[in-house]
Design an enzyme around this catalytic site. Structure first.
Site, PDB file in Angstrom:
ATOM      1  N   SER A 179       0.845  -1.192   0.000  1.00 19.36           N
ATOM      2  CA  SER A 179       0.000   0.000   0.000  1.00 19.36           C
ATOM      3  C   SER A 179       0.888   1.253   0.000  1.00 19.36           C
ATOM      4  O   SER A 179       1.834   1.326  -0.798  1.00 19.36           O
ATOM      5  CB  SER A 179      -0.930  -0.056   1.208  1.00 19.36           C
ATOM      6  OG  SER A 179      -2.021   0.798   1.057  1.00 19.36           O
ATOM      7  N   ASP A 430      -8.243  -5.950  -5.762  1.00 20.46           N
ATOM      8  CA  ASP A 430      -7.945  -4.852  -4.841  1.00 20.46           C
ATOM      9  C   ASP A 430      -8.308  -3.515  -5.478  1.00 20.46           C
ATOM     10  O   ASP A 430      -7.784  -3.182  -6.544  1.00 20.46           O
ATOM     11  CB  ASP A 430      -6.447  -4.894  -4.513  1.00 20.46           C
ATOM     12  CG  ASP A 430      -6.013  -3.727  -3.638  1.00 20.46           C
ATOM     13  OD1 ASP A 430      -6.886  -3.092  -3.018  1.00 20.46           O
ATOM     14  OD2 ASP A 430      -4.796  -3.471  -3.577  1.00 20.46           O
ATOM     15  N   HIS A 455      -5.892  -6.771  -1.299  1.00 22.95           N
ATOM     16  CA  HIS A 455      -4.839  -5.786  -0.984  1.00 22.95           C
ATOM     17  C   HIS A 455      -3.577  -6.463  -0.437  1.00 22.95           C
ATOM     18  O   HIS A 455      -3.601  -7.069   0.622  1.00 22.95           O
ATOM     19  CB  HIS A 455      -5.404  -4.788   0.025  1.00 22.95           C
ATOM     20  CG  HIS A 455      -4.712  -3.456   0.024  1.00 22.95           C
ATOM     21  ND1 HIS A 455      -4.344  -2.795  -1.124  1.00 22.95           N
ATOM     22  CD2 HIS A 455      -4.329  -2.653   1.047  1.00 22.95           C
ATOM     23  CE1 HIS A 455      -3.771  -1.640  -0.815  1.00 22.95           C
ATOM     24  NE2 HIS A 455      -3.735  -1.531   0.504  1.00 22.95           N
TER      25      HIS A 455
END
Lengths: 484, 484
Positions: A179, A430, A455
């Protein structure tokens, strides 16, 4: 007008939380783990907690202020005499211990590479607060919360780890991150190629700003994930916003809704209604991000493939407003009450406020990521992107204005020709893949796609339920690391 | 002890000036040019002077302070409809107009490439003072004088130049720079490869710090240049220090020396003697740096191959102290009085103090370049390197301590494997080649050697007297630029 102010609030409060959703629940998670004899099925990884003194401003000599940056180290597999690589997690917006527990891939392969395992905390998160409790009080304390400053901190930690090694250093550093942490792992390789030999950058939405990605791409992917689980599920959710607003038009309706949703704080005002709807909005995206093939507690305790679970009561078209509201609540219970222990739903939950504040500030300076939904091609309420309003709200909250193009100028966006040894992995389930690098940029800046991945699934510990695509991705990661 | 304090002074005041020597005389040069009908034989290049508002701190949001950064633009050869490359000089420690006048190579090839020619000033030099006249008053104003901040300024200027162009931009930027400016041109390519396509980095001593180069390498090269001109010249200079000190042991001797050297301010104290000797030290290195094959006024008005001229009266061994002093003075007159217009020698000359202060500060923060001489293998007085003393003197002057390894960590020193599209050129007559990249690092990080070249000769305008090696270097530069 209430609608407009809703949207601005949404962008400031909800969008940052998308990346950050991980942080909404850590306190409650920690409470669970320390609870009364609950079985903890998560793997737990051991480390020594260390602190390094670093300058508050890494790029000037104006201040002599320093602070203590936290990092976690495990040298079980490392041979100091003949040092192997350093696996270095570039911490993102949260308590670093959480990332240490949720990045099993690094632990899984540490023995194979005889690596030193390190997790470094991002300044202004967890225990790495440059001005202690004052850090979030004034713009003058907060202003050093930037990606570049964080990268320089990480370089300082690497310096500490390599103390006594000759230069060029014996231990190649491999950066890992997911991320925003994945953005940082790519960027530390980009900016410090002489320090970091390569980077595994998982689910990093590096193209999410500066107009590189349409603002509705994120909402569309969330929608398609729910649509794939059950076409009518996405349709029901899309219709639910109006249903909920209809119900809440009357005081009786508000009372019914408060009761039906077991709300800790009953709704009375239009703002309360907006808060509930924002919470739902956030819940759907969190569940999509955490749509892992096995139960996990990364973004809250959830079952395997939680999107399917949310959709179970929503598989068939529900026409009546109240019936729809009930089905919605039943669905999202998977998100906030999978364990069945929650007595009430607290949509004003502000656990770990500090961490959320940190990202909220970053989203108001260099990490502004325009988001929108149109309520037609996606399942969300219409919420147009309005740069001026966003900027105004940022100024009202933080006394800063976003630099919408900053990451583009600092880190190049899509133009990665000058970089090397970076793998960008993205799970196609995601929503953040909307802003990810999805195709190879050169021989050494590669994209890895994980069709069944949510994710940064690839950074998680291996699991018997893992789909073949994520196993393949992890094999590729290991090949690249071996090469670097 | 006087000796020790001499040396510290030397490192603080003289070493920075080595790079910077260019700045010692600009005011007098400008006075010459504006003078009473003197013929100005230098090429002069035209440009429009512009200013861009940039943040004082490019890496935090703490301050909103901004300042005006100066840059010079010539678009004579640029087609805005079909824009060619941007030739971008990354300004170094001085008034940018000086570099515009002394970087003829960029002007010589601009038409061929249909390039936009730009010279951007380095913050804290020339007219680009972040806090105006206060800039040098206090550590809190000075602390933003760093290479990284300057690079970010340059990126902002490029942003301004490319306004309206799509990203990836249509106009490739080629960075040029000499000396410290050459370090910056290499580093801007390294840190912003998505902004700058390639760099010509001339005479950039990127290896001069962090223990990458022995501290006596610089002195040895200066010595070898004088030795090559005439073996006894270097020998005479080596012996002259003791001779001058012998003479100045008595008051009569000091008076004789003051008269013989036409000193503006007669010498009385040991500190005065040290100042004279430092001035000589600096003169020899400046002359070596400016040992161009034709008369030039880059580091002061000098004849062709000025080292030979300095050595003319020193070609044969001079034994008598006073005779030697006279010959020394006669030699260095070439440096300070080639035009014959100087009536006196002012060794306390502090024209352009501000600029010298800037580099002195940088040498006390991130640009500390250890220098020493042993008086045996080189022609200078013994002056050992003493890191602790240097640091102490820095703190006394600027309230900062040098970070001796900073450039290594920030920019990688010799480890350039992660970079590309940089040419490092070095003249082997140039003392700064001691800290230069002298061999190819990869297919795209290349070294160009100019055996007959002094300090960034290749960046100067073409001249009939240019040796073949510098013509070849310029041909290579053009080939590289065409490729990038």
């Amino acid at each position: 007008m209430a609608y407009d102010s809703c949207c601005v609030t949404r962008h400031l409060a909800v969008v940052p939380v998308l990346l950050l959703a991980v942080l909404l629940l850590p306190q409650s998670l920690r409470a669970d783990n320390a609870g009364d004899g609950e079985t903890d099925t998560k793997p737990t990884y051991g480390y020594v907690t260390k602190y390094l003194t670093v300058p508050v401003d890494q790029f000037s000599f104006t201040w002599n202020d320093t602070f203590q940056l936290r990092y976690l180290v495990n040298d079980t597999w490392w041979d100091k005499q003949k040092p192997g690589p350093i696996f270095f997690y570039t911490g993102n917006e949260g308590d670093i211990t959480l990332f240490a527990q949720n990045t099993g891939f690094m632990w899984d392969i540490a023995a194979e590479f005889r690596a030193l395992v390190v997790f470094a905390e991002h300044r202004y998160y967890g225990k790495s607060l440059p001005f202690g409790a004052k850090s979030f009080e004034e713009p003058k304390y907060l202003g050093y919360l930037t990606a570049q400053q964080a990268l320089a901190d990480f370089v300082a930690v690497i310096g500490e780890l390599r103390k006594g090694q000759s230069f060029p250093r014996q231990s190649p550093v491999i950066a890992f991150g997911g991320s925003y942490g994945g953005m940082l792992s790519a960027w530390i390789r980009m900016k410090y190629p002489h320090i970091v030999s390569g980077a595994i950058s998982a689910s990093a939405p590096v193209l999410m700003s500066a107009g590189l990605t349409p603002c509705d791409a994120f909402s569309r992917i969330v929608t398609s994930v729910y649509h794939a689980a059950a076409p009518d599920c996405a349709e029901n959710i899309k219709r639910s916003w109006k249903a909920l607003r209809n119900i809440s038009n009357t005081d009786d309706g508000k009372a019914w809704l408060s009761k039906t949703f077991s709300l800790k704080k009953a709704i009375h005002t239009p703002a309360d209604v907006n808060t509930l709807l924002e919470w739902l909005n956030n819940a759907y995206t969190d569940v999509a991000m955490a749509n892992y093939p096995y139960p996990a507690d990364f973004l809250g305790d959830m079952p395997a493939y939680p999107v399917h679970e949310v959709c179970k009561p929503l598989r068939k078209r529900v026409k009546d407003d109240k019936e729809l509201a009930k089905a919605i609540f039943q669905g999202v219970s998977v998100y906030f009450n999978y364990t069945g222990r929650a007595k009430v739903l607290d949509v004003n939950n502000s656990d770990s406020l500090l961490d959320v504040s940190g990202w909220d500030y970053q989203a108001c300076t260099e990490m502004a990521m325009p988001m929108c939904s149109d309520g037609r091609s996606d399942m969300f309420e219409r919420a147009p992107w309005n740069e001026a309003e966003y900027s105004k709200a940022c100024f009202a909250t933080w006394k800063v204005r976003p630099k919408f193009n900053m990451t583009l100028w600092e880190f190049g966006g899509r133009d990665l020709r000058g970089s090397s040894n970076i793998v960008f992995s993205n799970g196609l389930l995601d929503p953040w893949s909307a802003g990810g690098i999805l195709r190879n940029m050169s021989d050494s800046v590669q994209a890895v796609l994980i069709p069944e991945g949510a994710h940064h699934l690839d950074l998680r510990s291996q699991n018997p339920a893992d789909p073949a695509s994520v196993r393949g991705a992890r094999r590729l990661h290991r090949q690249h690391i071996r090469k670097w």
